[in-house]
Scaffold this motif. Structure first.
Motif, short mmCIF file in Angstrom:
data_model
loop_
_atom_site.label_atom_id
_atom_site.label_comp_id
_atom_site.label_asym_id
_atom_site.label_seq_id
_atom_site.Cartn_x
_atom_site.Cartn_y
_atom_site.Cartn_z
N ASP A 45 6.49 14.35 6.04
CA ASP A 45 5.29 14.95 5.04
C ASP A 45 6.17 15.79 3.95
O ASP A 45 6.87 16.55 4.18
N GLU B 189 3.36 10.77 4.34
CA GLU B 189 2.71 11.54 3.50
C GLU B 189 3.56 12.10 2.36
O GLU B 189 4.63 12.80 2.73
N MET C 66 2.99 13.31 -1.64
CA MET C 66 2.06 13.74 -2.52
C MET C 66 2.63 14.77 -3.40
O MET C 66 3.41 15.45 -3.22
N SER D 75 -3.25 2.58 4.54
CA SER D 75 -2.10 2.66 3.66
C SER D 75 -2.52 2.63 2.24
O SER D 75 -2.87 1.87 1.98
N PHE E 159 1.09 4.77 5.53
CA PHE E 159 1.60 5.71 4.38
C PHE E 159 0.45 6.15 3.57
O PHE E 159 -0.34 5.28 3.35
N HIS E 160 0.87 7.33 2.96
CA HIS E 160 -0.30 7.83 1.94
C HIS E 160 0.57 8.41 0.63
O HIS E 160 1.22 9.61 0.97
N GLN F 43 0.17 9.71 -3.17
CA GLN F 43 -0.92 10.50 -3.81
C GLN F 43 -0.39 11.38 -4.95
O GLN F 43 0.59 12.30 -4.66
N ARG G 172 3.64 7.87 10.41
CA ARG G 172 3.20 8.03 9.23
C ARG G 172 3.86 9.00 8.02
O ARG G 172 4.53 9.82 8.62
N ASP H 68 -9.04 5.00 5.57
CA ASP H 68 -7.81 5.56 6.23
C ASP H 68 -7.02 4.44 6.59
O ASP H 68 -6.91 3.68 7.52
N ARG I 277 5.65 17.24 0.09
CA ARG I 277 4.84 17.72 -0.88
C ARG I 277 5.46 18.53 -1.75
O ARG I 277 6.36 19.25 -1.55
#
Length: 456
Positions: free
Chosen positions: A177, A203, A205, A262, A226-227, A229, A201, A260, A179
């Protein structure tokens, strides 16, 4: 650059007070950082005074399986861990590998001078089978990867990872994660994520990923998701690249249904050397929506099913950065990436809109000016906003810059083609000190400058 001022001191002290934990000070109570950690119990805070920490006890630091909050008093700008390593004596700053949890925190340090042993896995901060958190750190000028983790979860926020010879951040089978980070000018990828088998996963961002020698964000995935953004990927070899096998996204517009799976959404991939976004997969691609790929060397969207004017609000337009040359990747309020202008009505990119320029109302009904001219700002003196008006008899590339009286450039409003006519730019000087400033206009072969006075 991201702000590296630490905000976690209060969190650490509250944690200590609510668990009857201790605060161990370095170097007043323990001579080195490692000695402080060795003396700590679970949930203790090790508080490091401003200084330059080098030598044994201040490198190859190991938490030994204990959940410890390690933090500096005044942040990364005041507190440096220098590994002082060489090719013949490889060293790293941290090695966490004994099941440390998310309550293990490293906050507020400059970490530099590590030298890898030549293995793929070595980094200035190496984590495996551990789930620590890195906060408000500057990880820079290491002869290896900046951060390497494996087989667990890593959380990184408000860090700058830059000028390392390997990847900025890299993984081997783990969740992550990231950020509010800057990942910049690393020799290989900015962020390289390898999740082939275990369904992890990622993230990513609100990050700036700029100037890395290979791909800005590279995701090599077999079973993970993955996300990504609100990231800005600029000046890398390729901005965003993913390959192998991914879950198929449902067909949904950016402005409506959230899926929900990638996704890459609300991102800018601009001015990269080769591709803006590149997809190489063995199955259907992931969702890309409401993202701007523009000005890349070979192709903006090398991505089947996604591109300008598709059903997912993707587009290709100049993001209108306020001052890319100076590393300011905020955007103009008139940028197509600003919330008022983007196809999905949301902010695109990692930063908000802060610089402003526009045509004057009613310009279409007015005669085209006969000469170039730069007017005096109004009001003058001003506090904190003022407007600058200039006229163009023909379309020209316009650069408008502001300097302090020491000759240092403090901002660039625009550096791009503009149409003939009368234009105005508003400057909000809330963050600047009182004094005399010089604003300079260059349009084609025309150049002029004037002074203005900020009084607070």
């Amino acid at each position: 650059m991201k702000n590296l001022t630490t905000l976690g001191g209060l969190i650490g002290l509250v944690l200590a007070s609510t668990t009857i934990a201790s605060i161990i000070e370095v170097p007043s109570e323990q001579p080195t950082i490692q000695a402080g950690i060795n003396a700590a119990s679970r949930y203790d805070t090790v508080l490091v005074t401003d200084g330059y920490y080098v030598g044994d006890g201040n490198r190859d630091i190991d938490f030994g399986g204990k959940d410890v909050y390690l933090m500096s008093v005044n942040g990364a700008e005041q507190t440096t861990i220098d590994c002082a390593a060489t090719e013949y004596q490889p060293r790293r700053a941290f090695y966490l590998h004994s099941g440390e949890s998310e309550f293990s925190v490293i906050e507020g340090f400059t970490i530099s001078g590590a030298y890898g042993d030549g293995s793929y896995f070595d980094a200035a901060v190496r984590c495996e089978n551990a789930s620590p958190r890195l906060r408000y750190c500057l990880i820079t000028e290491n002869n290896c990867h900046g951060v390497m983790y494996a087989n667990d979860t890593l959380r990184i926020d408000n860090c700058v990872v830059s000028y390392n010879t390997g990847h900025g951040i890299t993984s081997n089978e783990g969740a992550i994660d990231i950020r509010d980070c800057e990942i910049s000018y690393n020799g290989q990828c900015g962020f390289y994520w390898n999740a082939q088998w275990y369904g992890f996963r990622a993230e990513v961002m609100d990050c700036l990923v700029v100037g890395n020698g290979s791909v800005g964000v590279y995701l090599f995935i077999g079973s993970g998701q993955f996300h990504v953004q609100n990231c800005t990927m600029v000046g890398n070899e390729t901005g965003f690249y993913h390959e192998w096998n991914f879950p198929k996204a449902e067909s949904a517009t950016a402005a409506s249904v959230s899926v929900d799976t990638s996704t890459v959404e609300n991102c800018i991939m601009a001015f990269n050397d080769v591709y803006g976004t590149l997809c190489y997969v063995w199955a259907d691609p992931v969702m890309v929506r409401c993202s701007d790929a523009y000005g890349n060397g070979v192709e903006d969207f090398h991505y089947e099913g996604f591109g300008p004017d598709d059903d997912f609000d993707n587009f290709s337009a100049d993001p209108m950065f306020c001052d890319m040359d100076a590393g300011d990747f905020t955007i103009s309020t008139y940028s197509p990436c600003a919330p008022a202008n983007s196809p999905c009505g949301l902010l695109v990119g990692a930063f908000g809109d802060s610089c402003t320029y526009t045509d004057l109302p009613g310009q279409a009904d007015e005669p085209v000016p006969s000469t170039f001219s730069l007017g005096q700002n109004y009001p003058n003196p001003f506090n904190p906003t003022t407007e600058i008006v200039f006229e163009l008899p023909a379309a020209a590339r316009v650069k408008l810059e502001i300097f302090n009286m020491a000759g240092q450039k403090v901002t660039t409003f625009t550096d791009e083609p503009m149409s003939a006519g009368k234009h105005k730019i508003s400057w909000d000087a809330s963050g600047f000190a009182s004094g005399v400033y010089l604003y300079r206009l260059k349009a084609g072969d025309f150049a002029d400058s004037r002074k203005m006075l900020l009084l607070k």
